[in-house]
Motif scaffolding. Structure first.
Motif, PDB file in Angstrom:
ATOM      1  N   UNK A 251       0.844  -1.205   0.000  1.00 50.08           N
ATOM      2  CA  UNK A 251       0.000   0.000   0.000  1.00 50.08           C
ATOM      3  C   UNK A 251       0.872   1.244   0.000  1.00 50.08           C
ATOM      4  N   UNK A 252       0.604   2.167  -0.893  1.00 49.51           N
ATOM      5  CA  UNK A 252       1.377   3.415  -0.879  1.00 49.51           C
ATOM      6  C   UNK A 252       0.534   4.575  -0.369  1.00 49.51           C
ATOM      7  N   UNK A 253      -0.762   4.332  -0.252  1.00 49.31           N
ATOM      8  CA  UNK A 253      -1.677   5.439   0.015  1.00 49.31           C
ATOM      9  C   UNK A 253      -2.971   4.851   0.561  1.00 49.31           C
ATOM     10  N   UNK A 254      -3.605   5.598   1.443  1.00 48.33           N
ATOM     11  CA  UNK A 254      -4.948   5.217   1.879  1.00 48.33           C
ATOM     12  C   UNK A 254      -5.910   6.314   1.479  1.00 48.33           C
ATOM     13  N   UNK A 255      -7.186   5.917   1.282  1.00 48.95           N
ATOM     14  CA  UNK A 255      -8.233   6.910   1.041  1.00 48.95           C
ATOM     15  C   UNK A 255      -8.195   7.511  -0.352  1.00 48.95           C
TER      16      UNK A 255
ATOM     17  N   UNK B  67     -11.593   7.832   4.020  1.00 46.22           N
ATOM     18  CA  UNK B  67     -11.067   9.180   4.234  1.00 46.22           C
ATOM     19  C   UNK B  67     -10.354   9.726   3.014  1.00 46.22           C
ATOM     20  N   UNK B  68      -9.774  10.921   3.162  1.00 47.83           N
ATOM     21  CA  UNK B  68      -9.082  11.584   2.058  1.00 47.83           C
ATOM     22  C   UNK B  68      -7.696  10.986   1.875  1.00 47.83           C
ATOM     23  N   UNK B  69      -7.000  11.407   0.805  1.00 48.25           N
ATOM     24  CA  UNK B  69      -5.663  10.859   0.527  1.00 48.25           C
ATOM     25  C   UNK B  69      -4.765  10.937   1.751  1.00 48.25           C
ATOM     26  N   UNK B  70      -4.110   9.829   2.025  1.00 48.15           N
ATOM     27  CA  UNK B  70      -3.129   9.790   3.103  1.00 48.15           C
ATOM     28  C   UNK B  70      -1.951   8.980   2.545  1.00 48.15           C
TER      29      UNK B  70
ATOM     30  N   UNK C 121      -3.041   1.551  -4.385  1.00 48.19           N
ATOM     31  CA  UNK C 121      -3.675   2.728  -3.797  1.00 48.19           C
ATOM     32  C   UNK C 121      -4.973   2.943  -4.550  1.00 48.19           C
ATOM     33  N   UNK C 122      -5.924   3.613  -3.924  1.00 52.61           N
ATOM     34  CA  UNK C 122      -7.212   3.851  -4.609  1.00 52.61           C
ATOM     35  C   UNK C 122      -6.991   4.694  -5.854  1.00 52.61           C
ATOM     36  N   UNK C 123      -6.083   5.650  -5.768  1.00 55.12           N
ATOM     37  CA  UNK C 123      -5.747   6.510  -6.909  1.00 55.12           C
ATOM     38  C   UNK C 123      -4.233   6.634  -6.875  1.00 55.12           C
ATOM     39  N   UNK C 124      -3.588   5.536  -7.207  1.00 54.44           N
ATOM     40  CA  UNK C 124      -2.168   5.378  -6.890  1.00 54.44           C
ATOM     41  C   UNK C 124      -1.315   6.447  -7.581  1.00 54.44           C
ATOM     42  N   UNK C 125      -1.742   6.872  -8.771  1.00 55.24           N
ATOM     43  CA  UNK C 125      -0.905   7.832  -9.504  1.00 55.24           C
ATOM     44  C   UNK C 125      -1.124   9.275  -9.048  1.00 55.24           C
ATOM     45  N   UNK C 126      -1.987   9.472  -8.027  1.00 53.86           N
ATOM     46  CA  UNK C 126      -2.095  10.799  -7.405  1.00 53.86           C
ATOM     47  C   UNK C 126      -1.130  10.901  -6.227  1.00 53.86           C
ATOM     48  N   UNK C 127      -0.312   9.844  -6.039  1.00 57.29           N
ATOM     49  CA  UNK C 127       0.603   9.804  -4.897  1.00 57.29           C
ATOM     50  C   UNK C 127       1.487  11.056  -4.858  1.00 57.29           C
ATOM     51  N   UNK C 128       1.635  11.629  -3.673  1.00 52.29           N
ATOM     52  CA  UNK C 128       2.597  12.722  -3.461  1.00 52.29           C
ATOM     53  C   UNK C 128       3.159  12.552  -2.060  1.00 52.29           C
ATOM     54  N   UNK C 129       4.477  12.419  -1.971  1.00 53.38           N
ATOM     55  CA  UNK C 129       5.065  12.206  -0.644  1.00 53.38           C
ATOM     56  C   UNK C 129       4.849  13.434   0.228  1.00 53.38           C
ATOM     57  N   UNK C 130       4.337  13.233   1.449  1.00 51.00           N
ATOM     58  CA  UNK C 130       3.987  14.380   2.284  1.00 51.00           C
ATOM     59  C   UNK C 130       5.161  15.359   2.485  1.00 51.00           C
ATOM     60  N   UNK C 131       6.357  14.828   2.771  1.00 49.76           N
ATOM     61  CA  UNK C 131       7.456  15.731   3.133  1.00 49.76           C
ATOM     62  C   UNK C 131       8.095  16.399   1.913  1.00 49.76           C
ATOM     63  N   UNK C 132       8.398  15.588   0.890  1.00 52.27           N
ATOM     64  CA  UNK C 132       9.197  16.112  -0.226  1.00 52.27           C
ATOM     65  C   UNK C 132       8.358  16.558  -1.412  1.00 52.27           C
TER      66      UNK C 132
ATOM     67  N   UNK D 147       1.437  -1.605 -10.740  1.00 49.10           N
ATOM     68  CA  UNK D 147       0.685  -0.729  -9.833  1.00 49.10           C
ATOM     69  C   UNK D 147      -0.780  -0.688 -10.217  1.00 49.10           C
ATOM     70  N   UNK D 148      -1.621  -0.419  -9.214  1.00 46.13           N
ATOM     71  CA  UNK D 148      -3.077  -0.337  -9.344  1.00 46.13           C
ATOM     72  C   UNK D 148      -3.577   0.674  -8.320  1.00 46.13           C
ATOM     73  N   UNK D 149      -4.599   1.441  -8.515  1.00 50.17           N
ATOM     74  CA  UNK D 149      -5.333   1.736  -9.724  1.00 50.17           C
ATOM     75  C   UNK D 149      -5.104   3.204 -10.055  1.00 50.17           C
ATOM     76  N   UNK D 150      -5.051   3.553 -11.314  1.00 48.16           N
ATOM     77  CA  UNK D 150      -4.738   4.935 -11.699  1.00 48.16           C
ATOM     78  C   UNK D 150      -6.004   5.705 -12.047  1.00 48.16           C
ATOM     79  N   UNK D 151      -5.909   7.037 -11.943  1.00 47.31           N
ATOM     80  CA  UNK D 151      -6.996   7.917 -12.363  1.00 47.31           C
ATOM     81  C   UNK D 151      -6.525   8.678 -13.605  1.00 47.31           C
TER      82      UNK D 151
END
Ligand code: SF4
Length: 470
Positions: free
Chosen positions: A156-160, A175-178, A204-215, A237-241
């Motif tokens: 898992x790379x992301x929740x929500x 919940x929202x992206x975490x 991730x639910x929208x795995x390609x919206x991933x953005x690392x919180x710190x960087x 990877x799964x699933x993209x928007x």
């Protein structure tokens, strides 16, 4: 001995969560069992994405009530999206459930398992006797270590999700992206590789919206970092928007040889008014542009999708537009559903389309999609494909099932190969003799330890490189 039974409904996020629960339980001294009647803790990891999944989850809870009646020390635990959604009313609907953990409470569930463990060791003999009184419960537990459990890992790379499509319950229950920090994701991937994973799926639910919180590093940066890990054979990877499929991500996908050549990009429907009502944040023209970009950078990849028919307000013309788009694009696979209203979402309050119309539309859509799926599989006939073992075929244990890197199921008789050999050399070379809508069938020729490794043939078990034949 304390033992845990885990039954999983729903998506790969839930599968990854179940794996986490199994790992925490094993670390606390539990055995993971495939038989609920043998378990001291029964975990139901639930889904609410469709009404059917919710009904099945409550049905399974009712079954497990018998275990509790036979021995009150057995713990019945419910987690996942239904647990999040029905947390308050579950006590009334299923009072025998001991604990409910929402989608963000998995670490607490792991802690509870550790706390309960010692009490079970003392109760063990009582349990064995009382289990005999329980009728067969059906079902088969997940995460039970079979010979091939180590070859794939879901991370898992992301929740929500923050997108609030009008039909979807996910943002309401998860919940929202975490997004997880890249360092944590890499550490989990490294552990999976050490355990023998040949393929890692980032989920991730929208795995390609991933953005690392710190960087602020994006999903393309994450792919590059994971692909660079020593010992990794394949990455997917799964699933993209569609909204988050950028030129940078397209270029990165085309440039990373470790990536599986399969891209899952849900379109949902082919009509702009319906996409707007769904709040999908793209038009059909936007989607076509993304596909053009994808084909430019990843020309030989399989493109797969999700489709919903009979969404509230879908006219005959809207549906025809979906049929035409599917025929035009020619997906290599599609998951197709009749719209199912979810309590708490806007679309559930709108005028619904009659089920018989939805079923008829699904049948017509499947006919179009399946023609293209079959054609994708036909392309493999007469070639030798390398595929990663899944396990014995469910229909015929004398055959082995595997997935190609573009996610096509292949089945072949085991012949003189043993399961023990395939556990060590899980890549199999199969000559494809037949193609179907569900996948391909053929003859198992050879095995390999690594995706790019030398093949060992069935006849003399001599080391011959069959990669050139593919
Ligand atoms: S993008 Fe839409 S369908 Fe996908 S998880 Fe988010 S809200 Fe649900």
């Amino acid at each position: 001995m304390a033992s845990i039974y885990i039954e999983t409904f729903g998506c790969q996020m839930n599968e990854a969560d179940s794996q986490y629960i199994a790992n925490r339980a094993s670390a606390s001294g539990y055995a993971v069992t495939a038989d609920a009647a043998q378990a001291t803790v029964v975990v139901l990891n639930t889904c609410t994405v469709r009404d059917n999944a919710e009904k099945r989850a409550y049905g399974r809870m009712a079954h497990f009530k018998a275990l509790k009646a036979a021995n009150p020390s057995v713990k019945i635990v419910v987690c996942g999206c239904l647990a999040e959604q029905d947390r308050d009313r579950m006590q009334g609907k299923a009072p025998y459930v001991d604990a409910v953990f929402g989608t963000r409470d998995l670490a607490r569930l792991g802690d509870a398992l550790a706390e309960w463990h010692d009490a079970f060791a003392e109760d063990d003999e009582d349990l064995t006797e009382q289990r005999l009184l329980v009728d067969p419960l059906g079902g088969r537990g997940d995460c039970v270590g079979d010979a091939f459990a180590h070859v794939r890992a879901f991370v898992n790379v992301q929740r929500g999700c923050s997108y609030y499509c009008t039909y979807c319950i996910v943002p309401h229950v998860r919940g929202r992206f975490d997004n997880r920090p890249i360092g944590d994701i890499l550490a989990e991937c490294r552990r999976a590789i050490e355990r023998g994973a040949r393929e890692i799926t980032l989920v991730g639910q929208t795995v390609n919206a991933y953005a690392e919180p710190a960087s602020g590093a994006d999903f393309a940066d994450l792919l590059v970092a994971v692909a660079a890990l020593d010992g990794l054979d394949r990455l997917t990877f799964l699933t993209s928007h569609p909204k988050d499929y950028t030129a940078k991500l397209a270029a990165t996908m085309g440039a990373l040889p470790q990536l599986n050549p399969r891209f899952h990009l849900p379109v949902q429907c082919g009509s702009d008014p319906i996409l707007r009502r769904m709040n999908r944040k793209y038009t059909v023209a936007n989607y076509r542009d993304k596909i053009a970009l994808f084909r430019e950078t990843c020309p030989d990849w399989a493109l797969t999708t999700d489709l919903i028919v009979a969404f509230p307000g879908e006219s005959d013309d809207d549906f025809e537009a979906t049929l035409a788009l599917c025929d035009e694009i020619g997906f290599a696979q599609a998951f197709m559903f009749v719209y199912s209203p979810r309590r708490g979402t806007p679309a559930a309050l709108w005028d619904q389309i009659a089920p018989e119309i939805g079923n008829e539309r699904l049948r017509r859509l499947a006919a179009v999609v399946d023609r293209h799926v079959r054609a994708w599989h036909e392309r493999k006939r007469g070639t030798v494909v390398r595929a990663l073992v899944q396990g014995p075929s469910r229909k015929d244990p004398a055959k082995i099932a595997a997935k190609t890197i573009d996610n096509v199921t292949v089945i072949a008789p085991l012949g003189s190969f043993s399961q023990a050999e395939l556990a060590v050399r899980p890549w199999i070379d199969v000559r494809v003799d037949e193609a179907f809508t569900w996948g391909c069938a053929g003859e198992l020729l050879a095995t390999a330890e690594r995706y790019d490794g030398a093949a060992r043939r069935v006849d003399a078990r001599a080391t011959i490189d069959l990669i050139a034949l593919r």
